[in-house]
Design an enzyme around this catalytic site. Structure first.
Site, mmCIF file in Angstrom:
data_model
loop_
_atom_site.group_PDB
_atom_site.id
_atom_site.type_symbol
_atom_site.label_atom_id
_atom_site.label_comp_id
_atom_site.label_asym_id
_atom_site.label_seq_id
_atom_site.Cartn_x
_atom_site.Cartn_y
_atom_site.Cartn_z
ATOM 1 N N LYS A 39 0.804 -1.225 0.000
ATOM 2 C CA LYS A 39 0.000 0.000 0.000
ATOM 3 C C LYS A 39 0.838 1.277 0.000
ATOM 4 O O LYS A 39 0.413 2.287 -0.560
ATOM 5 C CB LYS A 39 -0.940 -0.002 1.202
ATOM 6 N N GLY A 60 -8.300 -7.632 3.624
ATOM 7 C CA GLY A 60 -9.439 -8.156 4.374
ATOM 8 C C GLY A 60 -9.765 -7.342 5.612
ATOM 9 O O GLY A 60 -10.336 -7.864 6.569
ATOM 10 N N GLY A 61 -9.403 -6.041 5.612
ATOM 11 C CA GLY A 61 -9.757 -5.157 6.723
ATOM 12 C C GLY A 61 -8.928 -5.358 7.984
ATOM 13 O O GLY A 61 -9.218 -4.760 9.015
ATOM 14 N N GLU A 97 -2.224 7.429 7.603
ATOM 15 C CA GLU A 97 -3.063 8.135 6.649
ATOM 16 C C GLU A 97 -4.105 8.907 7.445
ATOM 17 O O GLU A 97 -4.540 8.451 8.496
ATOM 18 C CB GLU A 97 -3.730 7.028 5.830
ATOM 19 N N ILE A 153 -10.521 9.695 7.001
ATOM 20 C CA ILE A 153 -11.543 10.501 6.326
ATOM 21 C C ILE A 153 -12.870 10.268 7.051
ATOM 22 O O ILE A 153 -13.322 9.134 7.172
ATOM 23 C CB ILE A 153 -11.664 10.102 4.835
ATOM 24 N N HIS A 165 -16.916 4.077 0.617
ATOM 25 C CA HIS A 165 -15.963 3.271 -0.138
ATOM 26 C C HIS A 165 -16.536 3.064 -1.540
ATOM 27 O O HIS A 165 -17.554 2.411 -1.707
ATOM 28 C CB HIS A 165 -15.733 1.921 0.558
ATOM 29 N N GLU A 183 -9.515 1.152 -5.533
ATOM 30 C CA GLU A 183 -10.410 1.539 -4.438
ATOM 31 C C GLU A 183 -10.174 2.994 -4.023
ATOM 32 O O GLU A 183 -9.032 3.450 -3.935
ATOM 33 C CB GLU A 183 -10.191 0.628 -3.222
ATOM 34 N N ARG A 218 -6.505 -8.501 -8.466
ATOM 35 C CA ARG A 218 -7.117 -9.831 -8.603
ATOM 36 C C ARG A 218 -8.585 -9.669 -8.914
ATOM 37 O O ARG A 218 -9.101 -8.564 -8.904
ATOM 38 C CB ARG A 218 -6.989 -10.558 -7.268
HETATM 39 P P1 ADP Z 1 -12.701 -7.795 -1.647
HETATM 40 O O1 ADP Z 1 -12.568 -6.335 -1.832
HETATM 41 O O2 ADP Z 1 -12.420 -8.638 -2.832
HETATM 42 O O3 ADP Z 1 -13.907 -8.149 -0.915
HETATM 43 P P2 ADP Z 1 -11.425 -8.419 0.770
HETATM 44 O O4 ADP Z 1 -10.424 -7.492 1.304
HETATM 45 O O5 ADP Z 1 -12.746 -8.530 1.419
HETATM 46 O O6 ADP Z 1 -11.505 -8.065 -0.751
HETATM 47 O O7 ADP Z 1 -10.766 -9.836 0.673
HETATM 48 C C1 ADP Z 1 -11.276 -10.881 -0.110
HETATM 49 C C2 ADP Z 1 -10.664 -12.174 0.350
HETATM 50 O O8 ADP Z 1 -9.273 -12.151 0.213
HETATM 51 C C3 ADP Z 1 -10.953 -12.473 1.782
HETATM 52 O O9 ADP Z 1 -11.120 -13.862 1.905
HETATM 53 C C4 ADP Z 1 -9.695 -11.983 2.479
HETATM 54 O O10 ADP Z 1 -9.501 -12.673 3.684
HETATM 55 C C5 ADP Z 1 -8.642 -12.291 1.476
HETATM 56 N N1 ADP Z 1 -7.518 -11.345 1.495
HETATM 57 C C6 ADP Z 1 -7.492 -10.094 1.027
HETATM 58 N N2 ADP Z 1 -6.280 -9.532 1.149
HETATM 59 C C7 ADP Z 1 -5.489 -10.459 1.718
HETATM 60 C C8 ADP Z 1 -4.106 -10.497 2.107
HETATM 61 N N3 ADP Z 1 -3.280 -9.462 1.942
HETATM 62 N N4 ADP Z 1 -3.654 -11.616 2.672
HETATM 63 C C9 ADP Z 1 -4.467 -12.666 2.850
HETATM 64 N N5 ADP Z 1 -5.755 -12.702 2.497
HETATM 65 C C10 ADP Z 1 -6.273 -11.630 1.937
HETATM 66 P P1 ADP Z 2 -7.947 -3.680 2.952
HETATM 67 O O1 ADP Z 2 -6.707 -4.064 2.225
HETATM 68 O O2 ADP Z 2 -8.066 -4.346 4.252
HETATM 69 O O3 ADP Z 2 -9.135 -3.802 2.070
HETATM 70 P P2 ADP Z 2 -8.227 -0.769 2.641
HETATM 71 O O4 ADP Z 2 -7.119 0.200 2.590
HETATM 72 O O5 ADP Z 2 -8.915 -1.055 1.352
HETATM 73 O O6 ADP Z 2 -7.714 -2.123 3.289
HETATM 74 O O7 ADP Z 2 -9.293 -0.278 3.702
HETATM 75 C C1 ADP Z 2 -10.383 -1.080 4.091
HETATM 76 C C2 ADP Z 2 -11.496 -0.198 4.599
HETATM 77 O O8 ADP Z 2 -11.060 0.596 5.714
HETATM 78 C C3 ADP Z 2 -12.006 0.820 3.597
HETATM 79 O O9 ADP Z 2 -12.979 0.273 2.748
HETATM 80 C C4 ADP Z 2 -12.558 1.905 4.500
HETATM 81 O O10 ADP Z 2 -13.850 1.577 4.963
HETATM 82 C C5 ADP Z 2 -11.606 1.884 5.681
HETATM 83 N N1 ADP Z 2 -10.542 2.891 5.488
HETATM 84 C C6 ADP Z 2 -9.321 2.673 4.976
HETATM 85 N N2 ADP Z 2 -8.585 3.802 4.939
HETATM 86 C C7 ADP Z 2 -9.375 4.793 5.436
HETATM 87 C C8 ADP Z 2 -9.202 6.200 5.661
HETATM 88 N N3 ADP Z 2 -8.057 6.831 5.391
HETATM 89 N N4 ADP Z 2 -10.249 6.894 6.195
HETATM 90 C C9 ADP Z 2 -11.402 6.279 6.493
HETATM 91 N N5 ADP Z 2 -11.617 4.960 6.302
HETATM 92 C C10 ADP Z 2 -10.625 4.214 5.783
HETATM 93 MG MG MG Z 3 -9.432 -2.711 0.312
#
Ligand code: ADP
Ligand code: ADP
Ligand code: MG
Length: 460
Positions: A116, A164-165, A200, A203, A208, A278, A295
């Site tokens: 990231k 995956g948050g 970061e 916000i 999203h 995103e 992906r």
């Molecule tokens: P999407 O935006 O496709 O819903 P998610 O962040 O919810 O993406 O992740 C989708 C799937 O991929 C979930 O099963 C999550 O646990 C897995 N996943 C996403 N990022 C990673 C990562 N960096 N390492 C391991 N598993 C991941």
């Molecule tokens: P992941 O790889 O786990 O999907 P993301 O960077 O896409 O991580 O962030 C997952 C979620 O966390 C976003 O969809 C949003 O809801 C929240 N989030 C991430 N960054 C921020 C931010 N700077 N401000 C507010 N919410 C955020």
């Molecule tokens: Mg994400």
């Protein structure tokens, strides 16, 4: 044309990929862990090879065993699905060096978007707005405090390798920053084997909104519109829809602007195959880059429903070296689609995972209803993997119709033996703010707080 593809995944996405392969007359090879022997993807594939024990580190993450399986089965290509090895540039390299096509972005593109922090730098180069934050990783407490002072609270500490948050923390002051800094690092080390974090600006009232991208090997890149994924719990998506009601109701010009920004980022990264850019959007219509998912994504079906484009088919054609046959102006959007993720979790017990054997299983159908799932009566949801049972997708001529179909379909979905999130998804669909299309990522927390209050009042 590829003759045979190995699917290096499990669950609903493995089933989803096998379906398109069958339609293209491509033979499929499933790989599976010991407890997955009776899984649907194993039953639907033409061949199946066991690659080890339950733990992902002993099966679905074992590059050596997956490559051996691919060589024994003599496949032309590997589709990695999502999660597991899907965003692993090393895996993509190993595939290519074994003369097996990797169905995903080139390793050059994956490396350009490796984590990231690197992706933020790339977005900056592309001239796309970012939330204010650190330049690269933050390597000690003092540096974290300095960045926070510069950008102001609230801030988010995020794992560079996160997904995956997981591995993210919000901090409102120096004390919670110091605490959050160390917990985020530890969590990131455990979950991703990489303790790197960055900071970061948080916000407020975030939405999203993400854009689906397709790029071929000739440098053509298009987007297939947006998905609003603001209905989240603990940064994990629960409901997604397209088009975004925020854009439709409030910021119509954002669609074009964000679509352009997404394509621009993909161009700078020399992106190929399917991907998702995103963004976070605030209440004033400012948008900020978040990350690129390199992906196929869980919520891809809603895009397929409104564009009529099979994304897995596109991924396969691109991996074969075919140029895109669709230009940006060919992409037409029609109607509205919503997806609900159905998880084996107990919404009445803080969404605790509820693995176990499914006794009865009846999935909804009828016009405008799509179910992407690997579940069946007698199937056991394993505690070793994520808790998704399936995805329910509805399509209607407009948002109202898609919502009405979703409520109807949720009421038909019958799964007994384990707890599911169906009742919770129902509550989302009935909420007046959701019906009006007025929600941010705070929605679920507010809904749950309201439900808790009602329960307490009922008891009193
Ligand atoms: P999407 O935006 O496709 O819903 P998610 O962040 O919810 O993406 O992740 C989708 C799937 O991929 C979930 O099963 C999550 O646990 C897995 N996943 C996403 N990022 C990673 C990562 N960096 N390492 C391991 N598993 C991941
Ligand atoms: P992941 O790889 O786990 O999907 P993301 O960077 O896409 O991580 O962030 C997952 C979620 O966390 C976003 O969809 C949003 O809801 C929240 N989030 C991430 N960054 C921020 C931010 N700077 N401000 C507010 N919410 C955020
Ligand atoms: Mg994400």
């Amino acid at each position: 044309m590829f003759e045979k593809i190995l699917v290096a995944n499990r669950g609903e996405i493995a089933v989803r990929i096998i379906r398109t392969c069958k339609e293209l007359n491509i033979r499929t090879v499933a790989v599976y862990s010991e407890p997955d022997a009776n899984s649907m993807h194993v039953q639907l594939a033409d061949e199946a090879i066991c690659i080890g024990k339950a733990a992902s580190s002993e099966s679905y993450l074992r590059i050596d065993r997956i490559i051996s399986a691919a060589e024994i089965a003599d496949v032309d290509a590997i589709h990695p699905g999502y999660g597991f090895l899907s965003e692993n540039a090393h895996f993509a390299d190993v595939c290519e060096s074994c003369n097996i096509r990797f169905i995903g972005p080139s390793s050059r593109a994956m490396t350009a978007l490796e984590d990231k922090a690197v992706s933020r730098a790339l977005a900056k180069k592309a001239g796309v707005p970012l939330p204010p934050g650190s330049e690269g990783t933050v390597d000690n407490e003092q540096e974290a405090l300095t960045v926070a002072k510069r950008i102001g609270y609230p801030i988010m500490i995020k794992a560079v390798a996160g997904g995956g948050g997981r591995g993210m923390r919000v901090a409102h002051n120096d004390i919670s920053l110091v605490k959050g800094y160390h917990t985020a690092r530890n969590e990131a080390e455990k979950a991703f084997g990489n303790s790197g974090v960055y900071i970061e600006k948080y916000i407020e009232n975030p939405h999203h909104i993400e854009f689906q991208i397709l790029g071929d090997n000739k440098g053509n890149i298009i987007h297939l519109g947006e998905r609003d994924c603001s209905i989240q719990r603990r940064n994990q998506k629960l409901v997604e829809e397209t088009p975004s009601p925020l854009i439709d109701n409030k910021f119509k010009d954002l669609r074009k602007k964000m679509g352009k920004a997404a394509v621009r980022i993909a161009e700078v990264a020399h992106y190929t195959n399917a991907g998702t850019v995103e963004f976070i959007v605030d209440d004033n219509g400012n948008f900020y880059f978040l990350e690129v998912n390199k992906r196929i994504q869980v919520e891809h079906p809603i895009t397929e429903e409104v564009t009529g484009i099979d994304l897995v088919k596109q991924q396969i054609m691109i991996a074969m070296g075919e140029p895109l046959k669709i230009s940006q102006s060919d992409v037409q959007f029609k109607g509205h689609a919503i997806e609900c993720r159905i998880n084996a979790e107990d919404p009445f017990d803080d969404f605790r995972p509820s693995p176990g054997r499914i006794e009865m299983y009846y999935s909804p159908g009828g016009r405008g209803v799509r179910v992407d799932s690997h579940a069946y009566a007698g199937y056991t949801i394993s505690p070793h993997y994520d808790s998704m049972i399936g995805k329910l997708i509805t399509y209607g001529k407009d948002r109202r119709e898609a919502m009405d179909k979703m409520s109807r379909a949720l009421s038909e979905y019958m799964i007994t033996g384990i707890k599911t999130t169906i009742s919770f998804e129902h509550a989302v669909l009935q909420d007046p703010n959701f019906r009006r299309g007025v929600y941010s990522t705070n929605f679920v927390e507010q809904l749950l707080t309201g439900a808790r209050r009602e329960l307490i009042e009922e008891k009193a």
